[in-house]
Each structure stands twice: as structure tokens, then as C-alpha cells.
Scaffold this motif. Structure first.
Motif, mmCIF file in Angstrom:
data_model
loop_
_atom_site.group_PDB
_atom_site.id
_atom_site.type_symbol
_atom_site.label_atom_id
_atom_site.label_comp_id
_atom_site.label_asym_id
_atom_site.label_seq_id
_atom_site.Cartn_x
_atom_site.Cartn_y
_atom_site.Cartn_z
ATOM 1 N N TRP A 225 -0.262 -1.716 -0.612
ATOM 2 C CA TRP A 225 -1.436 -1.121 -1.264
ATOM 3 C C TRP A 225 -1.126 -0.794 -2.719
ATOM 4 N N LEU A 226 0.038 -0.203 -2.966
ATOM 5 C CA LEU A 226 0.402 0.177 -4.326
ATOM 6 C C LEU A 226 0.499 -1.050 -5.225
ATOM 7 N N GLY A 227 1.012 -2.145 -4.698
ATOM 8 C CA GLY A 227 1.077 -3.386 -5.468
ATOM 9 C C GLY A 227 -0.296 -3.909 -5.822
ATOM 10 N N ARG A 228 -1.243 -3.834 -4.887
ATOM 11 C CA ARG A 228 -2.610 -4.290 -5.176
ATOM 12 C C ARG A 228 -3.262 -3.419 -6.238
ATOM 13 N N PHE A 229 -3.035 -2.120 -6.144
ATOM 14 C CA PHE A 229 -3.607 -1.221 -7.144
ATOM 15 C C PHE A 229 -3.007 -1.489 -8.522
ATOM 16 N N ALA A 230 -1.679 -1.668 -8.590
ATOM 17 C CA ALA A 230 -1.035 -1.961 -9.873
ATOM 18 C C ALA A 230 -1.565 -3.262 -10.467
ATOM 19 N N ARG A 231 -1.774 -4.259 -9.615
ATOM 20 C CA ARG A 231 -2.315 -5.540 -10.092
ATOM 21 C C ARG A 231 -3.708 -5.356 -10.687
ATOM 22 N N PRO B 122 11.976 3.627 -8.263
ATOM 23 C CA PRO B 122 12.051 2.464 -7.361
ATOM 24 C C PRO B 122 10.689 2.032 -6.823
ATOM 25 N N ALA B 123 9.817 2.975 -6.470
ATOM 26 C CA ALA B 123 8.495 2.606 -5.965
ATOM 27 C C ALA B 123 7.646 1.970 -7.053
ATOM 28 N N LEU B 124 7.745 2.487 -8.275
ATOM 29 C CA LEU B 124 7.010 1.892 -9.392
ATOM 30 C C LEU B 124 7.512 0.479 -9.663
ATOM 31 N N ARG B 125 8.810 0.314 -9.625
ATOM 32 C CA ARG B 125 9.379 -1.012 -9.855
ATOM 33 C C ARG B 125 8.872 -2.017 -8.814
ATOM 34 N N THR B 126 8.849 -1.634 -7.547
ATOM 35 C CA THR B 126 8.383 -2.537 -6.487
ATOM 36 C C THR B 126 6.922 -2.920 -6.714
ATOM 37 N N ALA B 127 6.096 -1.952 -7.095
ATOM 38 C CA ALA B 127 4.674 -2.224 -7.327
ATOM 39 C C ALA B 127 4.495 -3.180 -8.493
ATOM 40 N N LEU B 128 5.241 -2.978 -9.566
ATOM 41 C CA LEU B 128 5.115 -3.857 -10.726
ATOM 42 C C LEU B 128 5.606 -5.267 -10.404
ATOM 43 N N GLU B 129 6.696 -5.368 -9.657
ATOM 44 C CA GLU B 129 7.184 -6.698 -9.274
ATOM 45 C C GLU B 129 6.144 -7.459 -8.466
ATOM 46 N N SER B 130 5.399 -6.734 -7.634
ATOM 47 C CA SER B 130 4.345 -7.371 -6.853
ATOM 48 C C SER B 130 3.186 -7.816 -7.731
ATOM 49 N N ALA B 131 2.883 -7.042 -8.773
ATOM 50 C CA ALA B 131 1.714 -7.316 -9.600
ATOM 51 C C ALA B 131 1.959 -8.364 -10.676
ATOM 52 N N VAL B 132 3.149 -8.381 -11.258
ATOM 53 C CA VAL B 132 3.408 -9.179 -12.460
ATOM 54 C C VAL B 132 3.063 -10.657 -12.303
ATOM 55 N N PRO B 133 3.376 -11.337 -11.207
ATOM 56 C CA PRO B 133 3.056 -12.774 -11.129
ATOM 57 C C PRO B 133 1.568 -13.083 -11.266
ATOM 58 N N HIS B 134 0.718 -12.110 -11.069
ATOM 59 C CA HIS B 134 -0.725 -12.341 -11.074
ATOM 60 C C HIS B 134 -1.396 -11.872 -12.365
ATOM 61 N N LEU B 135 -0.625 -11.359 -13.333
ATOM 62 C CA LEU B 135 -1.205 -10.754 -14.528
ATOM 63 C C LEU B 135 -1.432 -11.795 -15.619
ATOM 64 N N PRO B 136 -2.407 -11.552 -16.515
ATOM 65 C CA PRO B 136 -2.645 -12.477 -17.632
ATOM 66 C C PRO B 136 -1.419 -12.578 -18.515
ATOM 67 N N ARG B 137 -1.038 -13.802 -18.858
ATOM 68 C CA ARG B 137 0.199 -14.037 -19.608
ATOM 69 C C ARG B 137 -0.073 -13.847 -21.104
ATOM 70 N N THR B 138 0.101 -12.659 -21.570
ATOM 71 C CA THR B 138 -0.152 -12.319 -22.965
ATOM 72 C C THR B 138 1.134 -11.810 -23.602
ATOM 73 N N ARG B 139 1.117 -11.690 -24.920
ATOM 74 C CA ARG B 139 2.275 -11.116 -25.622
ATOM 75 C C ARG B 139 2.483 -9.662 -25.219
ATOM 76 N N ASP B 140 1.397 -8.995 -24.879
ATOM 77 C CA ASP B 140 1.521 -7.607 -24.446
ATOM 78 C C ASP B 140 2.258 -7.510 -23.108
ATOM 79 N N LEU B 141 2.008 -8.462 -22.224
ATOM 80 C CA LEU B 141 2.745 -8.472 -20.964
ATOM 81 C C LEU B 141 4.227 -8.692 -21.215
ATOM 82 N N THR B 142 4.548 -9.596 -22.142
ATOM 83 C CA THR B 142 5.953 -9.829 -22.479
ATOM 84 C C THR B 142 6.611 -8.546 -22.959
#
Length: 501
Positions: free
Chosen positions: A342-348, A443-463
């Protein structure tokens, strides 16, 4: 261990008069409140660029700070994304402190005396909030009931519950966690002397006059007015913003320092409110329905930031039958973030919206109070609602690249093409604030971000989000730097690397 500061005893004495039945519960809550505030303070000491800390060292036993005067301050490992109260005591040389106000007094750094008093207020008010909190249903039916579930205030600010200037009786009468109904004063003022934008409703008008809703604390302490007609409302977690029964939300002026800021309503924000509302709607329309902005219906200032009000839509306007709209700050009370999926979906969802708008040139102040999530009947995060546009940052060059006109009449502080400023605004509020506070640990924040990152818009801000330290407001430094205007910043360990060793 050192004994409670005066603020704790003062609150106990007043509580014995105005609500004696809470005295024992208040006393029981004090140790936990001290630990909660000390944990927030320790985060600031461990991670913010405080000029009188010359070295930081981690070892197996914890974390040590070397002060400029040679003293050594030791405590546990400091997770910059952890919430709760995991710091129960720290050691300054050989002395042990369990009380953040006493610790700050003993540190005796520039401006520490005032900050120590604020910390004492924060502890006492937090214990009072916990002792007197109401018991709204686990899944409230109304938006203001969700707001009442946020008892502890800001998850990372040491002044999470500091309410100097509020008596115990006023905290019980006005604090949303206590579940009160607040009687707003209705103050009529000559229309000729008012700045009015948007549509100020007829029920708040009289012949030749505009009627301004005023917070009762403001009416009593600043305007010195009594005897006006009253309007019942439910306070939201911002304290000065209240839900009118069956109607909009009203943001009132409140000239008291809560957490970091004095909560008035500037004339510039009233002047720009209608333009900003239209602009917010226009950019939200580019998110494919993932974001809605609560529209500003009308705003008024009667010649002063001390006598002003803003009417906004309720976030409930953007829910379908069976859905709930929940402030992000209240998500922890639902138990939903305990699920990594759930946390990964929310972060995404949150990062997709935030990065899309940032690419357009709009940086949201998307902390847990301004940002709300719409939950499906089954509890899934389906879209976001954002309220209060006064602290946006807007980049004209980015807007121009996407064919979005820059609105006129904006306060100059809102407009910048500095990429660092734009990224700090979004990442500091959304990732270091809303997402970290919801996750509850690095650690929980890191797991959520790892789940979300592959689906995020590839922008310079993401980098930049992936590769650079995470900006966060240096909340302790700011309270110890009263002569420095504006936000100050800390750089936290990148959450995608935090805890990877």
C-alpha cells in the motif's frame, strides 16, 4: 534525570482549575511527550547544519556530537525519517537529560533560551493533547473528523505542539484533537475599506458591509472584540482553518506563533487568491485526474493581515460515493501504511503528481497537512487533493516551455526559476515530510520509493531525487536563527540509500 520545566507545572496548575478530571492523565502523558519532543530535537541536532556543532560521529553504541566549546553530546542513532519517540534521554558530557527544554537551556547556544521555552510549551501542550484527545471513529464520515485524529502535530518539528499565548482553557476549546465546536466571531466591516477577491457570499454580507469570520482567540487577544454574532465550526489540524457544517472551509487570521510561523493572512495572498485558484485548477487538469485543487471561493482582508479570511471548498467535493478523503498526516491512524505494498502505491501516486507538476514549473508545498489522498471503498489510494496554494513556488521558464502562461498578480516570493529552490519546495515537503511521516522510518521509506521509482516520469528532477541528498527544512536551525528570514535547509541522507549498509 532533570525535572519538568515550568511550562509543565503551569499547565498542570491551570488544568486543575479548568478540567480537574484530566490532571492524572496529563501527568501520565508527560514522559511520553518529553520523549516525542526530544526525538524531534535530536533529529535536528544530528542532521542540521548548526554552526556550534563541529563534528558528528557514529559508532556501534549510537551517535556523538562534538560541540564548538569542547563538550560532547551523545544519543542513539538518529534516523532522520523516523517518527514516534525513540529517544528517551541523551548525555551531555556526564549529565543525562530526558527533557528537551532542560537540554536546550544547558546547551546555552545563541537564542537557545527562547527556543527552550518553546520546547517546554511543546511538551506540555503535547501531553495535554494526548490526555484530552477525543475519540473520533476509526473510519470517520466527515473531513473534519479525520483532522481530529492527528493528535501529535508535526511529525518532525520539535515545536510540534507549541502553542504559546494559548491558555489551557483555550487549547481545550480550540484544538482539533480535543473535538470542540468553535464559535467564530462574525465581524462586520465597511466594504469600502476591504480588499475582496473571488465571490464573497451573500450570507457574509450586510448592506454596505462585509462580514469577516474571526477566530475567537484572535477576537479576544488581538482585535479585542466581543459580542458579535457567532458561527459554529469544526477546527481542522491547522487550528485556524475550520469546517463550516455542510459548507466550505474558512481560513482565519491567527496572530499567534504555532510551530514556526505567525498565522496571519497577508494582503498579497488575499489579492492573489482568485488568480492562484484558477491557475491551480488549470495545472491540475494536466494530471489526468490524479490531482484536484480545492478552489478558493472568496477572500477578504479588512485593511490588515489581522482581520482577514479565506473561504475554500471542502476536499469532500472531490470524492465519489463510498470514497474517503484523508489528510496525509492522518494516514498513520488508519493502519494502511503498515502494508509495504500500500505504501508503495501511495508513494507512486504522490510522486507521479508532484514530478509532473514540477516539470511544468509548479512546486507544491505537499506536506501532510496540505496534501490529502482519496481512498477507494477498499482503501486504495486513487487520487490526490491539494489545498492552500499560498506557498507554491512557480518557475516561469518551465511554464513557458510547456505553453502555460504565468499568471499575473502573484507575490514575488512565489516566482523563481532557480531549480534548487523548486526542488527543495517539493522534495522537502513531499518526500522528507509527507512520505517520510507516513512511512515512519528510513527503511520503510526506502522500500516505498524503490517500489515507486520504476513507474515515475523520467525527468531531470527524478534524477536529482535519486542521486542527491534529500533537502528538508532545518526546523531547529530556523528556530535558533530568528534574525534570518525565510527557510533554511538541511541535506539528509538519500532515503534510497539509507539503511543499505
Amino acid at each position: 534525570m532533570h525535572r519538568p520545566p515550568t511550562a509543565e507545572a503551569d499547565v498542570a496548575d491551570e488544568l486543575a482549575v479548568v478540567r480537574p478530571g484530566l490532571v492524572h492523565r496529563y501527568a501520565d502523558e508527560l514522559p511520553g511527550a518529553r520523549a516525542a519532543v526530544l526525538t524531534r530535537l535530536w533529529r535536528g541536532l544530528a542532521h542540521e547544519p548548526l554552526p556550534w556543532i563541529v563534528r558528528r560521529e557514529a559508532d556501534r553504541e549510537g551517535f556523538a556530537l562534538r560541540l564548538a566549546d569542547g563538550r560532547r553530546l551523545r544519543g542513539p542513532h538518529a534516523d532522520p525519517y523516523a517518527t514516534g519517540a525513540y529517544v528517551t534521554a541523551v548525555r551531555l558530557d556526564e549529565a543525562v537529560y530526558d527533557d528537551p527544554a532542560r537540554l536546550m537551556t544547558e546547551l546555552a547556544v545563541p537564542h537557545s533560551a527562547v527556543f527552550a521555552a518553546e520546547l517546554g510549551h511543546s511538551v506540555a501542550s503535547l501531553a495535554l493533547s494526548r490526555a484530552g484527545a477525543g475519540h473520533p471513529p476509526k473510519w470517520p464520515a466527515r473531513d473534519w473528523e479525520w483532522e481530529q485524529r492527528v493528535v501529535d502535530g508535526h511529525p518532525f518539528h520539535p515545536n510540534c505542539r507549541s502553542r504559546p499565548g494559548f491558555s489551557v482553557a483555550e487549547q481545550l476549546a480550540h484544538g482539533p484533537e480535543h473535538g470542540p465546536v468553535v464559535e467564530l466571531a462574525l465581524v462586520p466591516v465597511p466594504e469600502a475599506g476591504c480588499l475582496v477577491t473571488g465571490v464573497w457570499p451573500g450570507w457574509l454580507r450586510e448592506p454596505g458591509r462585509v462580514v469577516v469570520p474571526v477566530h475567537p482567540w484572535q477576537a479576544a487577544h488581538v482585535l479585542k472584540r466581543t459580542g458579535e454574532r457567532r458561527l459554529a465550526a469544526h477546527p481542522l489540524m491547522a487550528l485556524r482553518t475550520l469546517a463550516l457544517p455542510g459548507g466550505p472551509h474558512v481560513k482565519t487570521a491567527l496572530s499567534a506563533r504555532l510551530t514556526s510561523s505567525v498565522r496571519d493572512i497577508s494582503l498579497g495572498s488575499v489579492a492573489a487568491s482568485a488568480v492562484l485558484s484558477d491557475f491551480g485548477e488549470a495545472v491540475a487538469a494536466r494530471t489526468d485526474g490524479l490531482l484536484h485543487i480545492t478552489r478558493t471561493l472568496g477572500a477578504v482582508a479588512a485593511g490588515s493581515p489581522d482581520l482577514a479570511a479565506v473561504l475554500r471548498e471542502s476536499p469532500e467535493e472531490y470524492t465519489a460515493p463510498g470514497e474517503r478523503v484523508v489528510p496525509v498526516a492522518a494516514l498513520a491512524t488508519t493502519g494502511l501504511p503498515g502494508s509495504p505494498a500500500w505504501l508503495g502505491r501511495f508513494a507512486r501516486l504522490a510522486l507521479t503528481v508532484g514530478l509532473r507538476l514540477l516539470e511544468l514549473g509548479v512546486a507544491l508545498e505537499a506536506h501532510g497537512q496540505n496534501l490529502l489522498v482519496v481512498l477507494s471503498p477498499g482503501g486504495d489510494p486513487v487520487r490526490l487533493v491539494y489545498r492552500d496554494l499560498a506557498d507554491l513556488r512557480i518557475g516561469p521558464a518551465r511554464l513557458a516551455r510547456h505553453g502555460v502562461p504565468l499568471p499575473g498578480q502573484l507575490p514575488a516570493r512565489m516566482v523563481t526559476d532557480d531549480e534548487r529552490t523548486l526542488r527543495r519546495k517539493l522534495f522537502g515537503s513531499l518526500v522528507a515530510g509527507a512520505l517520510a511521516g507516513t512511512a515512519g522510518s528510513g527503511p520503510a521509506l526506502r522500500t516505498a520509493l524503490e517500489s515507486a521509482v520504476p513507474h515515475l516520469p523520467r525527468t531531470r528532477d527524478l534524477t536529482a531525487l535519486l542521486d542527491e541528498p534529500l533537502p528538508a527544512k532545518a526546523l531547529t536551525l530556523m528556530r535558533l536563527s530568528p534574525r534570518t528570514a525565510g527557510d533554511q535547509w538541511a541535506e539528509l541522507p538519500n532515503p534510497l540509500r539509507y539503511g543499505s549498509r
